[in-house]
Design an enzyme around this catalytic site. Structure first.
Site, PDB file in Angstrom:
ATOM      1  N   HIS A 118       8.662  -9.485  14.715  1.00 10.02           N
ATOM      2  CA  HIS A 118       7.321  -8.909  14.614  1.00 10.02           C
ATOM      3  C   HIS A 118       6.360  -9.968  14.113  1.00 10.02           C
ATOM      4  O   HIS A 118       6.635 -10.637  13.112  1.00 10.02           O
ATOM      5  CB  HIS A 118       7.302  -7.711  13.655  1.00 10.02           C
ATOM      6  CG  HIS A 118       5.928  -7.141  13.494  1.00 10.02           C
ATOM      7  ND1 HIS A 118       5.373  -6.280  14.416  1.00 10.02           N
ATOM      8  CD2 HIS A 118       4.979  -7.347  12.556  1.00 10.02           C
ATOM      9  CE1 HIS A 118       4.145  -5.985  14.042  1.00 10.02           C
ATOM     10  NE2 HIS A 118       3.874  -6.613  12.917  1.00 10.02           N
ATOM     11  N   ASP A 143       2.547   6.784  10.036  1.00  9.66           N
ATOM     12  CA  ASP A 143       1.782   5.532  10.125  1.00  9.66           C
ATOM     13  C   ASP A 143       0.612   5.674  11.086  1.00  9.66           C
ATOM     14  O   ASP A 143      -0.459   5.099  10.852  1.00  9.66           O
ATOM     15  CB  ASP A 143       2.673   4.362  10.550  1.00  9.66           C
ATOM     16  CG  ASP A 143       1.852   3.079  10.607  1.00  9.66           C
ATOM     17  OD1 ASP A 143       1.359   2.666   9.541  1.00  9.66           O
ATOM     18  OD2 ASP A 143       1.659   2.526  11.703  1.00  9.66           O
ATOM     19  N   ARG A 158      -6.982   4.362   7.462  1.00 11.58           N
ATOM     20  CA  ARG A 158      -7.258   3.095   6.759  1.00 11.58           C
ATOM     21  C   ARG A 158      -8.338   2.311   7.481  1.00 11.58           C
ATOM     22  O   ARG A 158      -9.197   1.686   6.852  1.00 11.58           O
ATOM     23  CB  ARG A 158      -5.969   2.260   6.665  1.00 11.58           C
ATOM     24  CG  ARG A 158      -4.981   2.822   5.649  1.00 11.58           C
ATOM     25  CD  ARG A 158      -3.622   2.163   5.784  1.00 11.58           C
ATOM     26  NE  ARG A 158      -3.701   0.730   5.639  1.00 11.58           N
ATOM     27  CZ  ARG A 158      -2.877  -0.146   6.241  1.00 11.58           C
ATOM     28  NH1 ARG A 158      -1.904   0.296   7.028  1.00 11.58           N
ATOM     29  NH2 ARG A 158      -3.022  -1.422   6.059  1.00 11.58           N
ATOM     30  N   SER A 171       3.341  -0.176   6.530  1.00 11.48           N
ATOM     31  CA  SER A 171       2.946   0.215   7.882  1.00 11.48           C
ATOM     32  C   SER A 171       3.805  -0.527   8.918  1.00 11.48           C
ATOM     33  O   SER A 171       4.386   0.082   9.823  1.00 11.48           O
ATOM     34  CB  SER A 171       1.458  -0.118   8.061  1.00 11.48           C
ATOM     35  OG  SER A 171       1.082  -0.073   9.410  1.00 11.48           O
ATOM     36  N   LYS A 177       7.622   1.123  11.052  1.00 13.76           N
ATOM     37  CA  LYS A 177       7.815   1.152  12.511  1.00 13.76           C
ATOM     38  C   LYS A 177       9.010   0.289  12.918  1.00 13.76           C
ATOM     39  O   LYS A 177       9.791   0.666  13.785  1.00 13.76           O
ATOM     40  CB  LYS A 177       6.541   0.646  13.205  1.00 13.76           C
ATOM     41  CG  LYS A 177       5.389   1.643  13.090  1.00 13.76           C
ATOM     42  CD  LYS A 177       4.091   1.078  13.624  1.00 13.76           C
ATOM     43  CE  LYS A 177       3.476   0.058  12.698  1.00 13.76           C
ATOM     44  NZ  LYS A 177       2.060  -0.194  12.835  1.00 13.76           N
TER      45      LYS A 177
END
Ligand code: URA
Length: 424
Positions: free
Chosen positions: A82, A161, A168, A183, A187
């Site tokens: 990621h 999320d 947010r 967050s 995921k």
């Protein structure tokens, strides 16, 4: 349990109990706690932060708001990567098929770009026929047959999320390390991969502007992943300049294909091979050299299979913008500045990115550059090319680039790989 008590506790600097965390995340996801109350709690978290154990519980509650995928019976190890997001960051495109070609399956549920950072799905959608939506059964079948899937996350992946991130976004509560870390990690952990490599970007084009902030985010996410039983490692990498020689959608796919064919810009190749090595090591595979596999052409075979499995035509020509506007080098000398944020905003203004989640993107829009940092350039010769279908967008893109280019300046650049953070 009462939302006001939870908000007051955090406002006054207390650590939330497990029961408070579980309740508030569940009640918010169900709609029993309203946006105004969650917004107050999020703002209190921005100012007060979270303890390690409290953050681990908060992340678990977000994961438990949806489904956690089971990939244990795939018959091979799994690993994902990621990136916290940057400009010209097309690394997933060559990386996922490369790691698959090395024998480790890559399940990647991905998002779309927002603001000046690009999204992997937007880039892949420039390939004629390619679909981001894949059913659960097809997802598992593709992981078995090809070994890599990059597709859109379904509604059942960490739904807490989705609501929290949207809130947010409009309440000034995005910039908080515990909130960003939970967050992302909710995921990624829900996705079910056994190993995870994080690429935490630092610099003008990234969320984290300083090495200290990026390192703290990396440590926080490695801690959450490790605590949840996922072998997690992070690299902190440079985003003071964009990656490679392109930022946009189709232009980045074209560059990724060059890398898979054995060429491409040196920084993209270096980061792809290094992240692949980290993913293989985290997945327990130590006898395969990703550099050799990349040169062998096997990663290209996996790319073609991965694109075709989702309806794409790997042989189709990529779409090209109607307008190409050349930006000349401002002076003769060494290119010492190509600011990531400036280039990202220019690509965005040309149509490559979106301002709101629901906006469409232009697959042809983007910026390419003909020289990398450190290269000699000559005044008046082409340096950048702006690609767009709408010539009216060019002046605002040029504005974004005004102070983004420097020749023989004394800018201090970050090394490509700034740091590596593993579980302590
Ligand atoms: N990406 C995410 O998924 N969440 C954040 O909070 C920031 C970046």
């Amino acid at each position: 349990m009462d939302a006001i008590d939870v908000i007051r506790a955090k406002r006054d600097g207390h650590t939330l109990t497990d029961e408070q965390v579980d309740w508030v995340i569940d009640a918010y996801t169900r709609g029993a706690v309203g946006d105004e109350q969650m917004a107050a709690l999020l703002m209190a978290i921005v100012f007060r932060g979270m303890e390690t154990s409290e953050l681990a519980r908060w992340t678990t509650a977000m994961i438990d708001s949806g489904e956690r995928m089971q990939l244990a019976d795939l018959g091979r190890p799994t690993a994902d990567k990621h990136s916290t997001g940057g400009v010209g960051d097309k690394i997933t495109l060559p990386l996922a098929p490369l790691v698959a070609a090395c024998g480790v399956a890559v399940p990647q549920l991905s998002g779309r770009g927002l603001g000046h950072t690009g999204g992997t799905l937007d880039k892949l959608e420039s390939i004629p026929g390619w679909r981001a939506d894949v059913s659960h059964a097809d997802y598992l079948a593709q992981l078995r047959s090809v070994g890599a899937v990059v597709c859109a996350a379904g509604e059942t992946l960490a739904p807490a999320d989705k609501k929290l991130y949207a809130l947010r976004d409009v309440t000034g509560t995005v910039e908080s390390i515990p909130l960003i870390a939970s967050s992302i990690m909710s995921k990624k952990i829900a996705e079910g991969a056994g190993a995870l490599v994080l690429d935490v970007k630092v610099g003008s084009g990234a969320f984290m502007k300083t090495v200290e902030q990026a390192t703290e985010l990396a440590r926080t996410m490695v801690g959450i992943g490790t605590e949840a039983g996922v072998r997690t490692v992070a690299l902190v990498t440079a985003m003071d300049r964009p990656l490679g020689r392109s930022a946009g959608n189709a232009v980045e796919v074209a560059e990724a294909v060059l890398v898979l064919a054995g060429g491409g810009p040196a920084d993209v190749v270096e980061l792809t091979v290094r992240l692949a090595a980290e993913m293989l090591a985290a997945a327990g595979v130590s006898d395969v050299d990703p550099g050799t596999v990349l040169s062998s052409g096997k990663a290209m075979d996996s790319w073609r299979a991965m694109i075709a499995a989702q309806g794409g035509d790997p042989d189709a020509s990529l779409p090209v913008a109607r307008e190409q506007h050349v930006v000349p080098a401002p002076a003769t000398g060494r290119l010492t500045r190509l600011d990531a944020y400036g280039v990202g905003v220019a690509a965005w203004r040309l149509g490559a990115g979106r301002a709101r989640k629901q906006d469409p993107v232009s697959v042809t829009a983007g910026v390419t550059w003909l020289a990398g940092l450190g290269d000699e350039v000559r005044e008046g010769e082409p340096l950048l090319v702006l690609h767009t279908d709408d010539a009216d967008r060019v002046p605002r893109a040029l504005n974004a680039l005004e102070s983004a280019i420097g020749v023989d300046t004394d800018d201090e650049l970050l090394p490509l790989i700034v740091d590596r953070i593993a579980a302590s």
